[in-house]
Design a protein around this motif. Structure first.
Motif, PDB file in Angstrom:
ATOM      1  N   ALA A 119       0.831  -1.210   0.000  1.00  0.00           N
ATOM      2  CA  ALA A 119       0.000   0.000   0.000  1.00  0.00           C
ATOM      3  C   ALA A 119       0.865   1.260   0.000  1.00  0.00           C
ATOM      4  CB  ALA A 119      -0.924   0.000   1.211  1.00  0.00           C
ATOM      5  N   GLY A 120       2.199   1.079  -0.036  1.00  0.00           N
ATOM      6  CA  GLY A 120       3.099   2.216  -0.073  1.00  0.00           C
ATOM      7  C   GLY A 120       3.295   2.849   1.296  1.00  0.00           C
ATOM      8  N   SER A 128      -3.072  -0.046  12.252  1.00  0.00           N
ATOM      9  CA  SER A 128      -3.978  -1.181  12.367  1.00  0.00           C
ATOM     10  C   SER A 128      -4.170  -1.825  11.003  1.00  0.00           C
ATOM     11  CB  SER A 128      -5.328  -0.714  12.896  1.00  0.00           C
ATOM     12  OG  SER A 128      -5.957   0.066  11.900  1.00  0.00           O
ATOM     13  N   ASP A 129      -4.703  -3.052  11.042  1.00  0.00           N
ATOM     14  CA  ASP A 129      -5.032  -3.758   9.801  1.00  0.00           C
ATOM     15  C   ASP A 129      -5.959  -2.929   8.935  1.00  0.00           C
ATOM     16  OD1 ASP A 129      -3.631  -5.826  10.783  1.00  0.00           O
ATOM     17  OD2 ASP A 129      -5.311  -7.225  10.903  1.00  0.00           O
ATOM     18  N   SER A 130      -6.925  -2.292   9.572  1.00  0.00           N
ATOM     19  CA  SER A 130      -7.948  -1.566   8.826  1.00  0.00           C
ATOM     20  C   SER A 130      -7.313  -0.398   8.086  1.00  0.00           C
ATOM     21  CB  SER A 130      -9.005  -1.049   9.778  1.00  0.00           C
ATOM     22  OG  SER A 130      -9.096  -1.929  10.845  1.00  0.00           O
ATOM     23  N   ASP A 131      -6.313   0.204   8.719  1.00  0.00           N
ATOM     24  CA  ASP A 131      -5.549   1.271   8.115  1.00  0.00           C
ATOM     25  C   ASP A 131      -4.868   0.783   6.837  1.00  0.00           C
ATOM     26  OD1 ASP A 131      -5.038   3.896   8.643  1.00  0.00           O
ATOM     27  OD2 ASP A 131      -3.042   3.498   9.492  1.00  0.00           O
ATOM     28  N   VAL A 132      -4.300  -0.418   6.918  1.00  0.00           N
ATOM     29  CA  VAL A 132      -3.614  -1.004   5.768  1.00  0.00           C
ATOM     30  C   VAL A 132      -4.605  -1.280   4.644  1.00  0.00           C
ATOM     31  CG1 VAL A 132      -2.323  -3.010   4.962  1.00  0.00           C
ATOM     32  CG2 VAL A 132      -1.803  -2.002   7.190  1.00  0.00           C
ATOM     33  N   VAL A 133      -5.751  -1.851   4.991  1.00  0.00           N
ATOM     34  CA  VAL A 133      -6.747  -2.164   3.961  1.00  0.00           C
ATOM     35  C   VAL A 133      -7.273  -0.881   3.333  1.00  0.00           C
ATOM     36  CG1 VAL A 133      -8.980  -3.241   3.504  1.00  0.00           C
ATOM     37  CG2 VAL A 133      -7.382  -4.314   5.087  1.00  0.00           C
ATOM     38  N   VAL A 161      -9.509  -7.134  -2.311  1.00  0.00           N
ATOM     39  CA  VAL A 161      -9.800  -8.103  -1.244  1.00  0.00           C
ATOM     40  C   VAL A 161      -9.259  -9.511  -1.520  1.00  0.00           C
ATOM     41  CG1 VAL A 161     -11.670  -9.283  -0.013  1.00  0.00           C
ATOM     42  CG2 VAL A 161     -11.685  -6.795  -0.217  1.00  0.00           C
ATOM     43  N   PRO A 162      -9.292 -10.001  -2.789  1.00  0.00           N
ATOM     44  CA  PRO A 162      -8.747 -11.351  -3.007  1.00  0.00           C
ATOM     45  C   PRO A 162      -7.266 -11.483  -2.666  1.00  0.00           C
ATOM     46  CG  PRO A 162     -10.156 -10.716  -4.830  1.00  0.00           C
ATOM     47  CD  PRO A 162      -9.972  -9.483  -4.000  1.00  0.00           C
TER      48      PRO A 162
END
Ligand code: 5GP
Ligand code: SF4
Ligand code: MG
Length: 486
Positions: A119-120, A128-133, A161-162
Motif C-alpha cells: 500500500a506504499g 492497524s489492519d484496517s488502516d492497511v486495507v 480483497v482477493p
C-alpha cells in the motif's frame, strides 16, 4: 494489531439512519468496548464521528442529530492492551474518488507488513489492519469500477480483497452504496437483514450478529457466505463471490459459540444460548461428579451451568454475585491487577456455599486468572469441595484471527496436563468438554469450524517466528515440537 470487533451497516433511502446505527452498535457492544464510531452519508458527503469509549459515551442526542443521511456504517472496537489509541478507532475514512469511503473491520489479517508495503506505507506507520486495507483500497482508486451505478468502491474491493489473507468481516461505504465482505474462511460472522416488507424492502442492514437486526426491527435474511461481497444501493442487493472455489473453506470461529457471541445470536441457524446449554449437558454426561450444587462463573458460564444442572439433576444455585457495572477483566496488563479485577467483579454468596460440594462451570480457561481466583474465594467462603467443569477443550494455542489472546507462554493449557492444572488451581477435580462433544452440542452437522486455539491446526498459515507461539521454556524463535497441521 488485533481486532475482534462489532460491525454494522444500514442503507435505507429516505430515512435518517444515525439512530438506527446507534442501536445497532449498542447491541454489539460486547464485541468491543475500546472505541465506537460511525460514518453517515446523505448521498454526497460522508461524516465520521468516532472516539474512545463505549457507544453510549461516544454518542449523545447532539452528535446523533448532526449526523444526517440514509446510509451508514458503525463499529465497536475490541480492547487490546497496548494499542488503546484514538487512531485505531473506526470506521477508517479516506478522501478519494468522489466523496471517499469508510471502512469497519472485524478480524485480523495475517500478512499485514507485506500488505502495508504494497500500500506504499512505510514500515511501522500503519497503526492497524484496517488502516492497511484502507490504504490498499485508496491506492486502487480511481476508475476501476466496472459500472459506476454499482458504486465506485465495488470494483476496487473486487481488485483488492482477493489479495488479503487472514480473518475479515468488513462493512464499507462510499457516498452512495453499502458493502459487506467476508473472508473465504468466514472466521467472523456477518449477516444481512431487511427493513420493511419482504416484497418491498425499505432498506438493508449488515451486522456482525443477528440481535443488532432485532433491535432496529429488521428481519434476518441470511448470513453472508465465506468469500462473498454484497453491494447494496438504489438497484437493490447484488452478490459477488470474490474467491475461487478451492480457496473457500467455511471455518467460523468455534469460540463465537463458546464465549464471544451474544446468547441470543443465531449462527448457522442455531441459537448460541441453546448450544451453550447443550455444552453443559454433554459435560455432565462426560464428567459426572457427586455434588450438592451446580453454579456458574457469571455471566459467561451461566447457560452451560444450567445445562449441567439439568442433565445431572444436581440443583442449580448462585454462588457468586457479579457487579453489573464492571465490564471485562480479561485484558488488564499484569497478573495482580487481573486478580484484583476478578475480586472486584465477583463476590461469593457465603450462605449458599458454606459446607457444600460445588460443581463450578465456566466457558473457558485462558490464562486461568478468573478460575484460580474463584476457587480461592469459594474456599475462603467455606466450600467443602470444588469441582471445575469447563464447557470447551483446553485453550492451548494463541488466536491469529481476531481474538486477542495472550502468548502461548501465558496460556495455562499450553504448559500443564489436566492433573497439574487441577493442583495449580486448587480444585478437587477438573474436566474440559471434548472437541467432539463441543461440536455435537453446537449441532451444525457437517459445517466446518476454526478450532486452532484448541488444536493448533491453523486454517490460514501463521507467522511461525511469532513470539506468541512460544511455549514456556522455548528459546526465542524456536518452537517446542512441530505445530500440528502447519
Ligand atoms: P482467564 O481468566 O482464564 O484468562 O480467562 C477466562 C475467562 O475470560 C472466562 O471467564 C471467559 O469467559 C473469559 N474469556 C475467554 N475468552 C475471552 C476473550 O477473548 N475476551 C474476554 N474479554 N474474555 C474472555
Ligand atoms: Fe476462534 Fe480460536 Fe480460531 Fe481464533 S483460533 S478464530 S478464537 S477458534
Ligand atoms: Mg467469563
Amino acid at each position: 494489531m488485533k481486532e475482534a470487533c462489532g460491525v454494522f451497516g444500514v442503507y435505507a433511502p429516505g430515512q435518517p439512519v444515525a439512530r438506527l446505527t446507534f442501536d445497532g452498535i449498542y447491541a454489539l457492544q460486547h464485541r468491543g468496548q475500546e472505541s465506537a464510531g460511525m460514518a453517515v452519508s446523505d448521498g454526497e458527503t460522508i461524516t465520521v464521528v468516532k472516539d474512545m469509549g463505549l457507544v453510549a459515551t461516544v454518542f449523545d442526542e447532539r452528535t446523533l442529530s448532526a449526523l444526517q443521511g440514509h446510509l451508514a456504517i458503525g463499529h465497536t472496537r475490541y480492547s487490546t492492551h497496548g494499542s488503546s489509541d484514538w487512531r485505531n478507532a473506526q470506521p477508517a475514512y479516506r478522501a478519494v474518488g468522489r466523496a471517499g469511503f469508510a471502512l469497519g473491520h472485524n478480524g485480523n489479517l495475517t500478512e499485514t507488513d507485506t500488505l502495508a508495503e504494497r500500500a506504499g506505507m512505510l514500515p511501522g506507520v500503519a497503526t492497524s489492519d484496517s488502516d492497511v486495507v484502507a490504504g490498499l483500497l485508496a491506492a486502487a482508486y480511481p476508475g476501476t469500477a466496472s459500472d459506476p451505478a454499482d458504486g465506485e468502491l465495488a470494483g476496487v474491493i473486487q481488485a483488492v480483497v482477493p489479495e488479503l489473507a487472514g480473518a475479515f468481516s468488513f462493512v464499507l461505504m462510499d457516498a452512495t452504496h453499502l458493502y459487506g465482505v467476508r473472508d473465504p474462511h468466514g472466521f467472523r460472522p456477518l449477516c444481512l437483514g431487511r427493513l420493511g416488507e419482504a416484497g418491498r424492502p425499505a432498506g438493508w442492514v449488515l451486522a456482525s450478529e443477528s440481535p443488532a437486526l432485532d433491535v432496529i426491527g429488521a428481519a434476518f435474511v441470511r448470513e453472508l457466505s465465506p468469500g462473498e461481497l454484497v453491494v447494496i444501493g438504489p438497484s437493490g442487493v447484488r452478490s459477488v463471490q470474490l474467491f475461487a472455489e478451492d480457496q473457500v473453506d467455511d471455518r467460523l470461529c468455534i469460540f463465537e459459540f463458546v464465549y464471544f457471541a451474544r446468547p441470543d445470536t443465531r449462527l448457522h441457524g442455531i441459537e448460541v444460548h441453546g448450544a451453550r446449554r447443550r455444552m453443559g449437558e454433554l459435560l455432565a454426561r462426560q464428567a459426572p461428579v457427586d455434588a450438592d450444587m451446580v453454579m456458574a462463573v457469571p455471566e459467561s458460564g451461566v447457560p452451560a451451568a444450567e445445562g449441567y444442572a439439568k442433565e445431572s439433576a444436581i440443583p442449580y444455585g448462585q454462588g457468586l454475585v457479579k457487579n453489573r457495572y464492571i465490564g471485562r477483566t480479561f485484558i488488564d496488563p499484569d497478573h495482580q491487577a487481573r486478580e484484583r479485577a476478578v475480586r472486584r467483579k465477583l463476590n461469593p454468596l457465603r450462605d449458599n456455599i458454606e459446607g457444600k460440594r460445588l460443581v463450578v462451570v465456566d466457558d473457558s480457561i485462558v490464562r486461568s486468572t478468573t478460575i484460580r481466583t474463584v476457587v480461592a474465594m469459594l474456599r475462603e467462603a467455606g466450600a467443602a469441595e470444588v469441582h471445575l467443569r469447563v464447557s470447551s477443550p483446553p485453550f492451548a494455542w494463541p488466536c491469529f484471527y481476531g481474538i486477542d489472546t495472550p502468548t502461548r507462554a501465558e496460556l495455562l493449557a499450553a504448559s500443564m496436563t489436566v492433573p497439574e492444572m487441577t493442583a495449580y488451581l486448587g480444585a478437587d477435580s477438573l474436566a474440559f468438554l471434548t472437541l467432539d462433544n463441543l461440536k455435537a452440542a453446537i449441532g451444525a452437522g457437517g459445517v466446518g469450524f476454526c478450532d486452532a486455539c484448541l488444536t493448533g491446526e491453523y486454517p490460514v498459515s501463521v507467522p511461525l517466528a511469532d513470539d506468541r507461539l512460544r511455549a514456556p521454556g522455548d528459546r526465542p524463535g524456536v518452537l517446542q515440537g512441530a505445530l500440528p497441521g502447519v
